[in-house]
Design an enzyme around this catalytic site. Structure first.
Site, mmCIF file in Angstrom:
data_model
loop_
_atom_site.group_PDB
_atom_site.id
_atom_site.type_symbol
_atom_site.label_atom_id
_atom_site.label_comp_id
_atom_site.label_asym_id
_atom_site.label_seq_id
_atom_site.Cartn_x
_atom_site.Cartn_y
_atom_site.Cartn_z
ATOM 1 N N ALA A 6 9.811 31.512 14.220
ATOM 2 C CA ALA A 6 10.627 32.199 14.940
ATOM 3 C C ALA A 6 9.227 32.976 15.880
ATOM 4 O O ALA A 6 7.795 32.165 15.452
ATOM 5 C CB ALA A 6 10.856 33.130 15.654
ATOM 6 N N GLY A 7 9.206 31.854 17.800
ATOM 7 C CA GLY A 7 7.421 32.212 18.263
ATOM 8 C C GLY A 7 6.637 31.699 18.607
ATOM 9 O O GLY A 7 5.743 31.946 19.309
ATOM 10 N N ASN B 176 13.344 26.343 17.977
ATOM 11 C CA ASN B 176 14.320 26.191 18.623
ATOM 12 C C ASN B 176 14.120 26.734 20.226
ATOM 13 O O ASN B 176 13.973 25.022 21.015
ATOM 14 C CB ASN B 176 15.674 27.365 18.212
ATOM 15 N N THR B 177 13.689 27.361 20.390
ATOM 16 C CA THR B 177 13.306 27.883 21.958
ATOM 17 C C THR B 177 12.774 27.390 22.756
ATOM 18 O O THR B 177 12.763 26.412 23.711
ATOM 19 C CB THR B 177 12.861 29.459 22.311
ATOM 20 N N LYS C 298 19.354 30.777 5.933
ATOM 21 C CA LYS C 298 18.578 31.419 6.731
ATOM 22 C C LYS C 298 19.436 32.962 6.433
ATOM 23 O O LYS C 298 19.729 33.506 8.184
ATOM 24 C CB LYS C 298 18.149 30.692 7.442
ATOM 25 N N GLY D 116 11.709 33.211 19.910
ATOM 26 C CA GLY D 116 11.893 33.353 21.759
ATOM 27 C C GLY D 116 10.977 33.163 22.996
ATOM 28 O O GLY D 116 11.255 33.521 23.348
#
Lengths: 256, 66
Positions: free
Chosen positions: A186-187, A208-209, A99, A160
């Site tokens: 992301a996001g 992830n977050t 990645k 994040g």
């Protein structure tokens, strides 16, 4: 239902891919990833802690035989650093998957387009299966495919941030032009964001977050699993057209 | 000899190989990658690669990340 995601001959069972960062501890990481149903997990490349050899290893909890490991080049701000991390990752791991992240700005963590493009080209030539992280930029998506990207990973919003898909129209354009799988990376903030990404036609969602930062990460992991499955099914089913005015669902015929 | 190990000056026995270094540190070779002076040392060369005074050695592994 046969609806597998395949990238360069690699078959992925899950369309939800998850990160392993920011959890309270490894046990929480393990439980959340299990609840998410993801079979791909991202990891970062960092120095071994030489001084504390008793400290536990991520792979004591995340079995690399059970999950496909997707190393990232997170934290790299130059093409050279990204290449270095990618090559180390391949040597430490078991596959050519990478990645690719080359960050251009500390505050937004937006990618450096020029460096990402050059790194993609070099790594693809070296036999890597390159999955570059980019902005929601349709032109960059095309350029990256020309440079050898195996899939393209546009952000939904800053890493994040949990803001969700800020520009669904750009994502849609990227999808219409796509010759490779498109993975929103992301996001994403909550399950409906993941569902929306899939409804638009994305091939997978990486987050992830949104899980690690939830009050109850394990419950959110399960919610994300369902969000991605629901979104994918809705995309395949094809939504009804939007109409401005109402249409009754019950027949007029037979009314008293 | 002195090497720079993950950024720290470290005293080690002369003629130590990469495999020997990992054994000293009790690091499982399968899970790491090793770089000496910015060049990757392949796992199959761990046994034969002898470290020299002044080498900059990086030993990396995977950690949680997104």
């Amino acid at each position: 239902m046969d609806d597998k995601l395949i990238i360069k001959g690699i078959e992925f069972k899950s369309r939800l891919w998850v990160g392993t960062g920011k959890y309270k501890d490894f046990e929480e990481t393990r439980k959340a990833i299990e609840a998410s149903g993801a079979d791909v997990v991202t990891v970062a490349v960092r120095r071994v802690n030489i001084f504390d050899r008793k400290s536990e290893n991520l792979f004591d909890y995340i079995d690399p035989k059970k999950y496909r490991i997707l190393p990232n080049t997170a934290g790299c701000y130059t093409m050279e650093d990204a290449l270095r991390y990618a090559r180390l990752a391949r040597e430490a791991g078991v596959s050519d998957l990478i990645k690719l992240e080359v960050i251009g700005d500390e505050k937004t963590l937006f990618p450096d387009n020029c460096a990402t493009l050059k790194a993609t080209e070099i790594l693809a030539k070296e036999g890597f299966i390159v999955l570059p992280y980019i902005n929601d930029d349709p032109v960059m998506a095309l350029r990256l495919v020309d440079a050898g990207a195996a899939a393209v990973m546009p952000l939904a919003a800053p890493i994040g941030s949990g803001l969700g898909i800020r520009n669904p129209y750009n994502i849609k354009i990227i999808l219409e032009q796509a010759k490779v799988p498109i993975i929103v990376d992301a996001g994403v903030g909550t399950a409906s964001d993941a569902a929306l990404a899939m409804e638009l036609g994305c091939d997978a969602v990486l987050l992830n977050t949104a899980i690690a930062g939830a009050k109850d990460p394990i419950a959110m992991a399960e919610a994300m699993k369902h969000g991605v499955i629901a979104g994918r099914l809705a995309y395949k089913a094809g939504r009804m057209p939007r109409k401005l005015y109402a249409t009754a669902s019950s027949p007029i015929e037979g009314m008293l | 000899m002195k090497i720079k190990l993950n950024g720290n000056e470290t005293d080690l026995n002369d003629n130590l190989t990469v495999a020997g270094l990992l054994e000293t540190l009790r690091i499982e070779p399968a899970r790491v990658a090793v770089e000496v002076n910015l060049q990757i040392v392949k796992k199959c060369d761990f046994q034969n690669y002898v470290l020299k005074d002044g080498d900059a050695v990086e030993v990396v592994n995977f950690v949680g990340g997104g």
